[in-house]
Design a protein around this motif. Structure first.
Motif, PDB file in Angstrom:
ATOM      1  N   PRO A  15       0.805  -1.228   0.000  1.00  0.00           N
ATOM      2  CA  PRO A  15       0.000   0.000   0.000  1.00  0.00           C
ATOM      3  C   PRO A  15       0.841   1.284   0.000  1.00  0.00           C
ATOM      4  CG  PRO A  15      -0.035  -0.995   2.171  1.00  0.00           C
ATOM      5  CD  PRO A  15       0.724  -1.933   1.276  1.00  0.00           C
ATOM      6  N   ARG A  16       0.961   1.881  -1.157  1.00  0.00           N
ATOM      7  CA  ARG A  16       1.701   3.131  -1.297  1.00  0.00           C
ATOM      8  C   ARG A  16       0.890   4.274  -0.678  1.00  0.00           C
ATOM      9  NH1 ARG A  16       2.028  -0.343  -5.088  1.00  0.00           N
ATOM     10  NH2 ARG A  16       0.174   0.328  -6.213  1.00  0.00           N
ATOM     11  N   GLY A  17       1.582   5.199  -0.042  1.00  0.00           N
ATOM     12  CA  GLY A  17       0.929   6.372   0.534  1.00  0.00           C
ATOM     13  C   GLY A  17       0.423   6.200   1.952  1.00  0.00           C
ATOM     14  N   PHE A  18       0.621   5.031   2.535  1.00  0.00           N
ATOM     15  CA  PHE A  18       0.144   4.764   3.893  1.00  0.00           C
ATOM     16  C   PHE A  18       1.006   5.519   4.898  1.00  0.00           C
ATOM     17  CE2 PHE A  18       0.063   2.475   7.884  1.00  0.00           C
ATOM     18  CZ  PHE A  18      -1.291   2.256   8.073  1.00  0.00           C
ATOM     19  N   GLY A  19       0.366   6.167   5.854  1.00  0.00           N
ATOM     20  CA  GLY A  19       1.109   6.813   6.934  1.00  0.00           C
ATOM     21  C   GLY A  19       0.715   8.262   7.123  1.00  0.00           C
ATOM     22  N   ASP A  20       1.462   8.938   7.954  1.00  0.00           N
ATOM     23  CA  ASP A  20       1.195  10.340   8.268  1.00  0.00           C
ATOM     24  C   ASP A  20       1.698  11.251   7.161  1.00  0.00           C
ATOM     25  OD1 ASP A  20       0.042   9.983  10.867  1.00  0.00           O
ATOM     26  OD2 ASP A  20       2.061   9.546  11.624  1.00  0.00           O
ATOM     27  N   LEU A  21       1.093  12.419   7.070  1.00  0.00           N
ATOM     28  CA  LEU A  21       1.536  13.466   6.149  1.00  0.00           C
ATOM     29  C   LEU A  21       1.960  14.646   7.006  1.00  0.00           C
ATOM     30  CD1 LEU A  21       1.798  14.469   3.210  1.00  0.00           C
ATOM     31  CD2 LEU A  21      -0.531  15.339   3.411  1.00  0.00           C
ATOM     32  N   GLU A  22       3.229  14.995   6.909  1.00  0.00           N
ATOM     33  CA  GLU A  22       3.762  16.091   7.703  1.00  0.00           C
ATOM     34  C   GLU A  22       3.083  17.403   7.299  1.00  0.00           C
ATOM     35  OE1 GLU A  22       8.110  17.957   8.173  1.00  0.00           O
ATOM     36  OE2 GLU A  22       8.024  15.779   8.415  1.00  0.00           O
ATOM     37  N   ASP A  23       2.723  18.191   8.276  1.00  0.00           N
ATOM     38  CA  ASP A  23       2.113  19.513   8.054  1.00  0.00           C
ATOM     39  C   ASP A  23       0.840  19.466   7.217  1.00  0.00           C
ATOM     40  OD1 ASP A  23       4.228  20.702   9.490  1.00  0.00           O
ATOM     41  OD2 ASP A  23       5.437  20.866   7.675  1.00  0.00           O
ATOM     42  N   VAL A  39     -10.918   4.546   8.248  1.00  0.00           N
ATOM     43  CA  VAL A  39     -10.064   5.164   7.235  1.00  0.00           C
ATOM     44  C   VAL A  39      -9.992   6.659   7.496  1.00  0.00           C
ATOM     45  CG1 VAL A  39     -11.983   5.366   5.590  1.00  0.00           C
ATOM     46  CG2 VAL A  39      -9.638   5.462   4.747  1.00  0.00           C
ATOM     47  N   VAL A  40      -8.785   7.190   7.427  1.00  0.00           N
ATOM     48  CA  VAL A  40      -8.577   8.632   7.547  1.00  0.00           C
ATOM     49  C   VAL A  40      -7.606   9.058   6.452  1.00  0.00           C
ATOM     50  CG1 VAL A  40      -6.766   8.362   9.312  1.00  0.00           C
ATOM     51  CG2 VAL A  40      -7.930  10.545   9.065  1.00  0.00           C
ATOM     52  N   PHE A  41      -7.970  10.105   5.743  1.00  0.00           N
ATOM     53  CA  PHE A  41      -7.093  10.704   4.743  1.00  0.00           C
ATOM     54  C   PHE A  41      -6.570  12.021   5.278  1.00  0.00           C
ATOM     55  CE2 PHE A  41      -8.657   7.723   1.673  1.00  0.00           C
ATOM     56  CZ  PHE A  41      -7.619   7.633   0.747  1.00  0.00           C
ATOM     57  N   PHE A  42      -5.346  12.350   4.893  1.00  0.00           N
ATOM     58  CA  PHE A  42      -4.692  13.614   5.222  1.00  0.00           C
ATOM     59  C   PHE A  42      -4.349  14.282   3.893  1.00  0.00           C
ATOM     60  CE2 PHE A  42      -3.517  10.361   8.288  1.00  0.00           C
ATOM     61  CZ  PHE A  42      -3.905  10.930   9.488  1.00  0.00           C
ATOM     62  N   TYR A  54      -2.751   8.412   3.968  1.00  0.00           N
ATOM     63  CA  TYR A  54      -3.906   7.824   4.636  1.00  0.00           C
ATOM     64  C   TYR A  54      -3.462   6.804   5.667  1.00  0.00           C
ATOM     65  CZ  TYR A  54      -2.853   3.958   1.529  1.00  0.00           C
ATOM     66  OH  TYR A  54      -2.198   2.944   0.877  1.00  0.00           O
ATOM     67  N   LYS A  55      -4.379   6.504   6.571  1.00  0.00           N
ATOM     68  CA  LYS A  55      -4.243   5.372   7.480  1.00  0.00           C
ATOM     69  C   LYS A  55      -5.558   4.618   7.376  1.00  0.00           C
ATOM     70  CE  LYS A  55      -0.957   7.201  10.762  1.00  0.00           C
ATOM     71  NZ  LYS A  55      -0.700   7.515  12.178  1.00  0.00           N
ATOM     72  N   VAL A  56      -5.476   3.304   7.349  1.00  0.00           N
ATOM     73  CA  VAL A  56      -6.674   2.507   7.126  1.00  0.00           C
ATOM     74  C   VAL A  56      -6.564   1.176   7.847  1.00  0.00           C
ATOM     75  CG1 VAL A  56      -5.758   1.534   4.967  1.00  0.00           C
ATOM     76  CG2 VAL A  56      -8.229   1.610   5.319  1.00  0.00           C
ATOM     77  N   GLY A  57      -7.695   0.718   8.309  1.00  0.00           N
ATOM     78  CA  GLY A  57      -7.812  -0.619   8.864  1.00  0.00           C
ATOM     79  C   GLY A  57      -9.104  -1.213   8.349  1.00  0.00           C
ATOM     80  N   GLY A  58      -9.054  -2.461   7.959  1.00  0.00           N
ATOM     81  CA  GLY A  58     -10.253  -3.103   7.443  1.00  0.00           C
ATOM     82  C   GLY A  58      -9.911  -4.163   6.424  1.00  0.00           C
ATOM     83  N   CYS A  59     -10.814  -4.379   5.520  1.00  0.00           N
ATOM     84  CA  CYS A  59     -10.661  -5.450   4.535  1.00  0.00           C
ATOM     85  C   CYS A  59      -9.629  -5.095   3.465  1.00  0.00           C
ATOM     86  CB  CYS A  59     -12.012  -5.762   3.884  1.00  0.00           C
ATOM     87  SG  CYS A  59     -12.610  -4.484   2.766  1.00  0.00           S
ATOM     88  N   CYS A  67      -4.870   2.876  -1.545  1.00  0.00           N
ATOM     89  CA  CYS A  67      -3.637   2.893  -2.322  1.00  0.00           C
ATOM     90  C   CYS A  67      -3.905   3.393  -3.745  1.00  0.00           C
ATOM     91  CB  CYS A  67      -3.023   1.501  -2.345  1.00  0.00           C
ATOM     92  SG  CYS A  67      -1.556   1.350  -3.387  1.00  0.00           S
ATOM     93  N   ALA A  68      -4.985   2.932  -4.359  1.00  0.00           N
ATOM     94  CA  ALA A  68      -5.338   3.372  -5.713  1.00  0.00           C
ATOM     95  C   ALA A  68      -5.608   4.872  -5.742  1.00  0.00           C
ATOM     96  CB  ALA A  68      -6.555   2.600  -6.220  1.00  0.00           C
ATOM     97  N   ILE A  69      -6.295   5.378  -4.741  1.00  0.00           N
ATOM     98  CA  ILE A  69      -6.543   6.823  -4.652  1.00  0.00           C
ATOM     99  C   ILE A  69      -5.215   7.569  -4.590  1.00  0.00           C
ATOM    100  CG2 ILE A  69      -7.415   8.628  -3.111  1.00  0.00           C
ATOM    101  CD1 ILE A  69      -9.803   6.692  -2.520  1.00  0.00           C
ATOM    102  N   PHE A  70      -4.290   7.068  -3.780  1.00  0.00           N
ATOM    103  CA  PHE A  70      -2.959   7.677  -3.705  1.00  0.00           C
ATOM    104  C   PHE A  70      -2.279   7.646  -5.072  1.00  0.00           C
ATOM    105  CE2 PHE A  70       1.613   7.443  -3.197  1.00  0.00           C
ATOM    106  CZ  PHE A  70       1.872   8.552  -2.408  1.00  0.00           C
ATOM    107  N   ASP A  71      -2.269   6.493  -5.718  1.00  0.00           N
ATOM    108  CA  ASP A  71      -1.616   6.358  -7.018  1.00  0.00           C
ATOM    109  C   ASP A  71      -2.226   7.291  -8.064  1.00  0.00           C
ATOM    110  OD1 ASP A  71      -0.027   4.376  -5.909  1.00  0.00           O
ATOM    111  OD2 ASP A  71      -0.985   2.728  -6.988  1.00  0.00           O
ATOM    112  N   LEU A  72      -3.542   7.416  -8.043  1.00  0.00           N
ATOM    113  CA  LEU A  72      -4.239   8.197  -9.068  1.00  0.00           C
ATOM    114  C   LEU A  72      -4.220   9.706  -8.827  1.00  0.00           C
ATOM    115  CD1 LEU A  72      -7.373   5.918  -9.527  1.00  0.00           C
ATOM    116  CD2 LEU A  72      -5.657   6.413 -11.294  1.00  0.00           C
ATOM    117  N   TYR A  73      -4.236  10.140  -7.561  1.00  0.00           N
ATOM    118  CA  TYR A  73      -4.487  11.555  -7.288  1.00  0.00           C
ATOM    119  C   TYR A  73      -3.411  12.289  -6.501  1.00  0.00           C
ATOM    120  CZ  TYR A  73      -8.949   9.813  -8.838  1.00  0.00           C
ATOM    121  OH  TYR A  73      -9.928   9.197  -9.570  1.00  0.00           O
TER     122      TYR A  73
END
Length: 119
Positions: A15-23, A39-42, A54-59, A67-73
């Motif tokens: 999962p690309r883009g997982f984790g905190d976003l500084e500032d 799910v939480v997006f920053f 983002y940070k996410v827990g679930g299925c 991850c797709a949202i991160f890759d696309l946007y």
């Protein structure tokens, strides 16, 4: 018969883009105990470009969709990010099983709410 596409599994396992976003400037969180997801997006907008994480827990599907949202946007113009839709994300993942559309929608809604708060 394969339930999940290779692309969806790649996004789930790596999962690309997982984790905190500084500032970060804005965020939005969705939790559903019924569906067992969180799910939480920053987001941060610099020079009209959206930076997200983002940070996410679930299925597996909600993780892959994030991850797709991160890759696309990520690092795309704000107007492109605001046009995110489930059909584009599903196409990117080579399909999302119909029984998992609800999970996919949670991720998309959290993302759109986040960037709308930054705009």
């Amino acid at each position: 018969m394969e339930i999940y596409s290779e692309k969806l599994m790649d996004c789930f396992l790596e999962p690309r883009g997982f984790g905190d976003l500084e500032d970060y400037q804005c965020s939005f969180e969705i939790t559903s105990q019924e569906d067992g997801i969180n799910v939480v997006f920053f987001a941060k907008v610099d020079d009209n470009l959206v930076n997200i994480s983002y940070k996410v827990g679930g299925c597996s599907v909600i993780i892959a969709v994030c991850c797709a949202i991160f890759d696309l946007y990520n690092k795309k113009p704000l107007n492109i990010a605001k046009s995110a839709n489930i059909d584009e994300i599903s196409s990117y993942l080579d399909g999302v099983p119909s029984e998992k559309q609800r999970c996919a929608t949670y991720a998309l809604r959290a993302f759109l709410e986040t960037i709308n708060r930054c705009a």
